[in-house]
Design a protein around this motif. Structure first.
Motif, PDB file in Angstrom:
ATOM      1  N   GLY A   1       0.818  -1.200   0.000  1.00 36.06           N
ATOM      2  CA  GLY A   1       0.000   0.000   0.000  1.00 36.06           C
ATOM      3  C   GLY A   1       0.856   1.255   0.000  1.00 36.06           C
ATOM      4  N   SER A   2       0.395   2.280   0.696  1.00 37.98           N
ATOM      5  CA  SER A   2       1.059   3.585   0.643  1.00 37.98           C
ATOM      6  C   SER A   2       2.413   3.624   1.330  1.00 37.98           C
ATOM      7  CB  SER A   2       0.154   4.657   1.253  1.00 37.98           C
ATOM      8  OG  SER A   2      -0.992   4.853   0.436  1.00 37.98           O
TER       9      SER A   2
ATOM     10  N   LYS B   1       5.947  19.840  -8.305  1.00 35.87           N
ATOM     11  CA  LYS B   1       4.602  19.800  -7.747  1.00 35.87           C
ATOM     12  C   LYS B   1       3.648  19.126  -8.724  1.00 35.87           C
ATOM     13  CE  LYS B   1       5.158  24.104  -5.081  1.00 35.87           C
ATOM     14  NZ  LYS B   1       4.603  25.458  -4.830  1.00 35.87           N
ATOM     15  N   PHE B   2       2.664  18.430  -8.158  1.00 37.22           N
ATOM     16  CA  PHE B   2       1.617  17.822  -8.971  1.00 37.22           C
ATOM     17  C   PHE B   2       0.274  18.122  -8.302  1.00 37.22           C
ATOM     18  CE2 PHE B   2       5.313  15.225 -10.029  1.00 37.22           C
ATOM     19  CZ  PHE B   2       5.262  15.227 -11.422  1.00 37.22           C
ATOM     20  N   THR B   3      -0.754  18.142  -9.135  1.00 38.82           N
ATOM     21  CA  THR B   3      -2.090  18.507  -8.651  1.00 38.82           C
ATOM     22  C   THR B   3      -2.994  17.289  -8.603  1.00 38.82           C
ATOM     23  OG1 THR B   3      -1.865  20.716  -9.595  1.00 38.82           O
ATOM     24  CG2 THR B   3      -4.087  19.993  -9.029  1.00 38.82           C
ATOM     25  N   CYS B   4      -3.726  17.193  -7.506  1.00 42.34           N
ATOM     26  CA  CYS B   4      -4.703  16.119  -7.327  1.00 42.34           C
ATOM     27  C   CYS B   4      -6.081  16.657  -7.688  1.00 42.34           C
ATOM     28  CB  CYS B   4      -4.684  15.617  -5.882  1.00 42.34           C
ATOM     29  SG  CYS B   4      -6.042  14.500  -5.478  1.00 42.34           S
ATOM     30  N   TYR B   5      -6.668  16.080  -8.741  1.00 44.39           N
ATOM     31  CA  TYR B   5      -8.035  16.411  -9.132  1.00 44.39           C
ATOM     32  C   TYR B   5      -9.006  15.280  -8.757  1.00 44.39           C
ATOM     33  CZ  TYR B   5      -5.799  20.077 -11.926  1.00 44.39           C
ATOM     34  OH  TYR B   5      -5.065  21.172 -12.331  1.00 44.39           O
ATOM     35  N   GLY B   6      -8.531  14.386  -7.915  1.00 45.19           N
ATOM     36  CA  GLY B   6      -9.364  13.247  -7.536  1.00 45.19           C
ATOM     37  C   GLY B   6      -8.973  11.974  -8.249  1.00 45.19           C
ATOM     38  N   GLY B   7      -8.073  12.085  -9.227  1.00 46.93           N
ATOM     39  CA  GLY B   7      -7.628  10.901  -9.943  1.00 46.93           C
ATOM     40  C   GLY B   7      -6.858  11.274 -11.189  1.00 46.93           C
ATOM     41  N   VAL B   8      -6.300  10.248 -11.869  1.00 49.86           N
ATOM     42  CA  VAL B   8      -5.505  10.447 -13.075  1.00 49.86           C
ATOM     43  C   VAL B   8      -5.867   9.339 -14.053  1.00 49.86           C
ATOM     44  CG1 VAL B   8      -3.187  10.663 -14.048  1.00 49.86           C
ATOM     45  CG2 VAL B   8      -3.623  11.443 -11.715  1.00 49.86           C
ATOM     46  N   SER B   9      -5.955   9.690 -15.349  1.00 48.81           N
ATOM     47  CA  SER B   9      -6.262   8.708 -16.390  1.00 48.81           C
ATOM     48  C   SER B   9      -4.976   8.259 -17.082  1.00 48.81           C
ATOM     49  CB  SER B   9      -7.217   9.300 -17.422  1.00 48.81           C
ATOM     50  OG  SER B   9      -8.477   9.544 -16.847  1.00 48.81           O
TER      51      SER B   9
ATOM     52  N   SER C   1      -0.801  11.332   1.997  1.00 48.17           N
ATOM     53  CA  SER C   1      -0.794  10.084   1.231  1.00 48.17           C
ATOM     54  C   SER C   1      -1.632  10.192  -0.043  1.00 48.17           C
ATOM     55  CB  SER C   1      -1.303   8.922   2.100  1.00 48.17           C
ATOM     56  OG  SER C   1      -0.986   7.681   1.519  1.00 48.17           O
ATOM     57  N   CYS C   2      -1.380  11.236  -0.826  1.00 54.50           N
ATOM     58  CA  CYS C   2      -2.163  11.486  -2.036  1.00 54.50           C
ATOM     59  C   CYS C   2      -1.776  10.516  -3.147  1.00 54.50           C
ATOM     60  CB  CYS C   2      -1.953  12.929  -2.499  1.00 54.50           C
ATOM     61  SG  CYS C   2      -2.848  13.320  -4.016  1.00 54.50           S
ATOM     62  N   ASN C   3      -2.705   9.663  -3.534  1.00 53.94           N
ATOM     63  CA  ASN C   3      -2.439   8.712  -4.611  1.00 53.94           C
ATOM     64  C   ASN C   3      -2.251   9.412  -5.951  1.00 53.94           C
ATOM     65  OD1 ASN C   3      -2.613   6.605  -2.820  1.00 53.94           O
ATOM     66  ND2 ASN C   3      -4.707   6.031  -3.388  1.00 53.94           N
ATOM     67  N   ALA C   4      -3.086  10.431  -6.227  1.00 54.61           N
ATOM     68  CA  ALA C   4      -3.003  11.129  -7.514  1.00 54.61           C
ATOM     69  C   ALA C   4      -1.621  11.756  -7.699  1.00 54.61           C
ATOM     70  CB  ALA C   4      -4.094  12.188  -7.610  1.00 54.61           C
ATOM     71  N   PHE C   5      -1.059  12.334  -6.649  1.00 56.89           N
ATOM     72  CA  PHE C   5       0.286  12.902  -6.727  1.00 56.89           C
ATOM     73  C   PHE C   5       1.298  11.825  -7.104  1.00 56.89           C
ATOM     74  CE2 PHE C   5       4.439  13.772  -4.979  1.00 56.89           C
ATOM     75  CZ  PHE C   5       4.671  15.107  -5.281  1.00 56.89           C
ATOM     76  N   PHE C   6       1.239  10.681  -6.437  1.00 57.51           N
ATOM     77  CA  PHE C   6       2.265   9.655  -6.649  1.00 57.51           C
ATOM     78  C   PHE C   6       2.064   8.891  -7.957  1.00 57.51           C
ATOM     79  CE2 PHE C   6       3.214  10.459  -2.203  1.00 57.51           C
ATOM     80  CZ  PHE C   6       4.602  10.355  -2.196  1.00 57.51           C
ATOM     81  N   TYR C   7       0.837   8.878  -8.501  1.00 58.39           N
ATOM     82  CA  TYR C   7       0.675   8.336  -9.852  1.00 58.39           C
ATOM     83  C   TYR C   7       1.568   9.120 -10.819  1.00 58.39           C
ATOM     84  CZ  TYR C   7      -3.675   6.023  -8.243  1.00 58.39           C
ATOM     85  OH  TYR C   7      -4.600   5.248  -7.595  1.00 58.39           O
TER      86      TYR C   7
ATOM     87  N   ALA D   1       1.908   3.515 -12.464  1.00 57.11           N
ATOM     88  CA  ALA D   1       1.053   4.217 -11.511  1.00 57.11           C
ATOM     89  C   ALA D   1       0.653   3.297 -10.366  1.00 57.11           C
ATOM     90  CB  ALA D   1      -0.184   4.759 -12.227  1.00 57.11           C
ATOM     91  N   ASN D   2       0.302   2.063 -10.686  1.00 52.96           N
ATOM     92  CA  ASN D   2      -0.058   1.102  -9.646  1.00 52.96           C
ATOM     93  C   ASN D   2       1.110   0.820  -8.706  1.00 52.96           C
ATOM     94  OD1 ASN D   2      -2.687   0.250  -9.421  1.00 52.96           O
ATOM     95  ND2 ASN D   2      -2.553  -1.300 -11.017  1.00 52.96           N
ATOM     96  N   VAL D   3       2.293   0.594  -9.297  1.00 53.42           N
ATOM     97  CA  VAL D   3       3.474   0.300  -8.488  1.00 53.42           C
ATOM     98  C   VAL D   3       3.795   1.470  -7.570  1.00 53.42           C
ATOM     99  CG1 VAL D   3       5.974  -0.071  -8.603  1.00 53.42           C
ATOM    100  CG2 VAL D   3       4.461  -1.355 -10.117  1.00 53.42           C
ATOM    101  N   SER D   4       3.611   2.687  -8.049  1.00 52.87           N
ATOM    102  CA  SER D   4       4.014   3.883  -7.305  1.00 52.87           C
ATOM    103  C   SER D   4       3.303   4.021  -5.973  1.00 52.87           C
ATOM    104  CB  SER D   4       3.754   5.137  -8.155  1.00 52.87           C
ATOM    105  OG  SER D   4       4.518   5.097  -9.345  1.00 52.87           O
ATOM    106  N   ILE D   5       2.100   3.460  -5.849  1.00 52.56           N
ATOM    107  CA  ILE D   5       1.362   3.566  -4.585  1.00 52.56           C
ATOM    108  C   ILE D   5       1.304   2.220  -3.852  1.00 52.56           C
ATOM    109  CG2 ILE D   5      -0.040   5.464  -5.483  1.00 52.56           C
ATOM    110  CD1 ILE D   5      -2.385   3.388  -5.639  1.00 52.56           C
ATOM    111  N   GLY D   6       2.147   1.255  -4.277  1.00 56.47           N
ATOM    112  CA  GLY D   6       2.224  -0.018  -3.573  1.00 56.47           C
ATOM    113  C   GLY D   6       1.075  -0.955  -3.816  1.00 56.47           C
ATOM    114  N   GLN D   7       0.431  -0.823  -4.983  1.00 54.55           N
ATOM    115  CA  GLN D   7      -0.674  -1.732  -5.330  1.00 54.55           C
ATOM    116  C   GLN D   7      -0.265  -2.552  -6.552  1.00 54.55           C
ATOM    117  OE1 GLN D   7      -4.008  -0.773  -2.561  1.00 54.55           O
ATOM    118  NE2 GLN D   7      -3.428  -2.453  -3.852  1.00 54.55           N
TER     119      GLN D   7
END
Length: 754
Positions: A349-350, A369-377, A406-412, A469-475
């Protein structure tokens, strides 16, 4: 009349001639034996009058880093059957022993073979006498027959670890049976029960007997060997040197004394890096959950101070052997109490975001810097941030703030900017995806996925940004062990040095000198072993930026790890929650990894809980408990006495846990938002192995059932009376021999008499 006298004189002359010839033949035979071949027969006589018995070696002790003994030896009394002696005694007393047939493979072909029926010999000749003394016990007859067939020179253990009343009876009464002996053997004693059971391991009978060594002795008593964990990994040092007992055999073939004895030598003592007090603290804290693991590491040298896993077991159950029913219970337990979860691999996980952060710092992304809009495609898949379920976004973030929330969108985005090659390289330098080198039973290396890994395991797939993207957040395919995560966070805690984990501090011979390996080098070097140094790739400023992010997780409002906060010590760490699958069962894995004190770290702690709803509310309090009590121990505020522990087990081990708390803890100093695991991403757990097969004592079978005193006595073997042969004079003069009387049945013994 004269003819009759002549015949008598002739008979006397013939008799005298025969006597003279016999005396000459006897004298010639005596000369042939005593003079011509005297040396040869003397050598054989000496060899036959001496019996050698191999005495098992005494294993060294296992101690903690402060010298507290965790594993020692105790004397165990057992009744042994020397089966060849029993067959020989049966033949001398009762005649030809009964035979049994079995099918054997001779030169690759099945063939019927015959051998003495050792079961009948024991049941007819040995058990009745033991039953008279109320010492007979049920046994497994099939095991006895196999033992006689395959390990003739090794004594068969009839009763193991006998109690004092039984021992007293054997000492009081002269059993007087050939091949029955009481042996004193050293067996393992795990002083504190289940404490550190998954670290210490257990011992058992060897899988194979050294036939060449066994040929050097009349009877061979083998050593036990380590079957798992430290008992196995340090077996070559723990094993001592066997001794030899020389017994005297009299003219009747029975053993009537000890000539001399060369005592066995004890093996080396193994000192672990484990601190038994911190181990006890970790195990106590972890028992609030049903399935989990905790690892405490010194971040300054890689020493493992504690390694706990629940549920657990008592290794004393395996001494001197484990009952078949007890072994079956352990194997069928769905919670896998024999498995060390600290070296089992789970989706991190995170907590994996530490690796992603270091990969980005290597690529110069410290101020990006990266912006979190709730998700990334990525492609046709939309990767959500965990806050989207709560209907808000994190906005624009720096690395430190992204770690905090622990922002997932940032780490994607951050992970794809760093690149999968950099992520994999950092993971390799931290020891992910590879064994630790500790040789713990069934340790899993985990999975560090990347393009090369995918070409091997999923050749039909191609690596893409979505996988990164999946690897980056430990999933996704990511799998890490609690031990690996503790070692990874130690790198950031100490400022950039990656150490190999170390479990054995030193190995000392009984005279205090360091034990040496086969190349005459010291078995365990004192210096810690460095895996990698990130200080050459990441500047101190950038490393401090990352460290500050983990500090914010615990100490600032809005951080996900506020439940691990302490009032007088600054703690830094990271929460994590992931979905996992094991044998088709869905599970949620809760993580918390931290270090403290923040500026001058002494402890790095990784806690993993299977079935924890959130890392912050379930794993965080456990880590806080371990830290709080370990630091109090250092300050002299906690007087902790290491005590015996029963195996850890919870009846509702698979129930989802929402929260963990302790009545006497300072918990509740901080709170925080709780991240959720993505239910659409679930990795298969890699559970560690349980270790080698122990020495399992099978249940008694039908032929091994003993009829106790008071029951109808079993028929005993009666010596068969053979016709007395005619002597020389009877054959010469034709004298008539007397008829042989029939054998008398043995007297009937009244019940309860001796």
């Amino acid at each position: 009349m004269n003819r009759r006298r002549l015949n008598s004189r002739l008979r006397i002359q013939v008799l005298g001639l025969l006597i003279l010839m016999g005396m000459c033949a006897l004298g010639l035979k005596l000369w042939w034996i005593q003079v011509a071949h005297g040396a040869e027969w003397t050598a054989q006589l000496r060899g036959s009058s001496q019996v050698t018995v191999r005495i098992p070696s005494v294993r060294g002790e296992i101690k903690d880093r402060n010298g507290l003994t965790l594993v020692q030896n105790r004397a165990s009394y057992e009744v042994d059957f020397y089966l060849p002696e029993m067959v020989k005694g049966y033949r001398e007393r009762l005649g030809t022993p009964p035979l049994t047939e079995y099918r054997a493979i001779i030169s690759g072909m099945p063939k019927d073979q015959k051998e003495p029926d050792i079961i009948k010999i024991v049941n007819d000749g040995i058990i009745p006498r033991l039953n008279d003394l109320d010492l007979a016990r049920d046994y497994n007859a099939s095991k006895l027959q196999r033992h006689y067939r395959n390990n003739t020179e090794v004594p068969f253990s009839y009763i193991k670890d006998i109690d004092f009343p039984t021992m007293a009876k054997f000492s009081e009464h002269d059993v007087g049976l050939p091949g029955v002996d009481i042996a004193i053997k050293p067996v393992r004693s795990y002083v504190y029960g289940a404490l550190a059971a998954h670290v210490l391991g257990y011992v058992g009978a060897p899988d194979d007997i050294d036939k060449e060594e066994a040929k050097k002795f009349t009877f061979y008593q083998g050593d036990v060997e380590g079957k798992s964990n430290v008992e196995k990994s340090a077996d070559e040092y723990l094993r001592g040197k066997p001794g030899v007992r020389y017994l005297r055999r009299n003219a009747k073939g029975t053993i009537d004394g000890i000539l001399r004895e060369d005592p066995p030598q004890q093996g080396a003592n193994v000192y672990l890096t484990i601190d038994a007090r911190i181990q006890a603290i970790a195990e106590e804290a972890l028992r609030s959950v049903g399935r989990g693991a905790a690892v405490v590491v010194d971040p300054n040298n890689g020493d493992i101070l504690a390694m706990a896993s629940v549920p657990s077991f008592d290794p004393n159950t395996f001494v001197p052997s484990i009952k078949a029913k007890d072994w079956e219970v352990l194997q069928k337990d769905e919670t896998n109490p024999l498995v060390n979860r600290a070296v089992s691999a789970f989706p991190p996980g995170s907590t994996f975001k530490l690796i992603t952060s270091l990969a980005g710092l290597r690529r110069g992304l410290a101020k990006t810097k990266f912006t979190c809009y709730g998700g990334v495609s990525y492609g046709d898949h939309y990767f959500q941030c965990w806050v989207s379920e709560k209907h808000y976004t994190h906005g624009t973030l720096t690395l430190a703030d992204a770690i905090k929330v622990s922002c997932n969108a940032f780490f994607y985005q951050y992970g794809n900017a760093a690149g999968i090659d950099s992520i994999d390289r950092v993971g390799e330098l931290l020891g992910l995806g590879q064994p630790s080198g500790l040789n713990l039973a069934g340790e899993q290396p985990g999975v560090l996925p990347g393009p090369d890994w995918m070409r091997i395991h999923y050749p039909q797939e191609r690596w893409s940004q979505a996988y990164t993207a999946n690897v980056s957040i430990g999933q996704g395919y990511d799998l890490c062990t609690p031990l690996q995560m503790a070692m990874a966070y130690s790198v950031v805690a100490n400022g950039g040095t990656s150490y190999y984990p170390r479990l054995v501090k030193k190995v000392s011979n009984q005279d205090g000198t360091p034990a040496r390996d086969e190349n005459s080098k010291i078995a365990v070097p004192e210096e810690p072993k460095v895996h990698a140094d990130f200080r050459s790739e990441i500047s101190p400023t950038d490393m401090e930026l990352e460290r500050r992010g983990f500090w914010k997780v615990v100490n600032e409002d809005g951080g996900t790890g506020g439940r691990a906060r302490l009032s007088n010590v600054q703690v830094a760490g990271k929460t994590g929650t992931a979905q996992a699958t094991y044998h088709g069962r869905q599970d949620t894995i809760a993580w918390f990894v931290c270090w403290a004190p923040f500026e001058q770290p002494k402890y790095t702690i990784a806690v993993m809980v299977q079935g924890g709803e959130h890392g912050g509310s379930v794993a965080g309090p456990i880590a806080q408990r371990i830290l709080e009590r370990s630091l109090a121990l250092d300050e002299g505020k906690l007087d902790l006495q290491v005590a015996w522990l029963a195996p850890a087990r919870k009846a509702n081990a698979f129930q989802m846990l929402k929260d963990v708390s302790y009545r006497d803890s300072g918990l509740g100093l901080g709170g925080g938002d709780e991240e959720n695991a993505d239910a659409s991403q679930s990795a298969n757990v890699q559970m560690a192995g349980a270790g080698g097969a122990p020495d399992v004592e099978p249940e008694a079978d039908s032929r091994g059932q003993v009829r106790r005193r008071g029951a109808v006595p079993a028929a005993r073997a009666v010596p068969v009376a053979t016709p007395r042969p005619r002597n020389f004079f009877e054959r010469l003069f034709g004298a008539r021999r007397q008829p042989t009387p029939p054998p008398q049945p043995p007297p009937t013994r009244r019940r309860g008499t001796r």
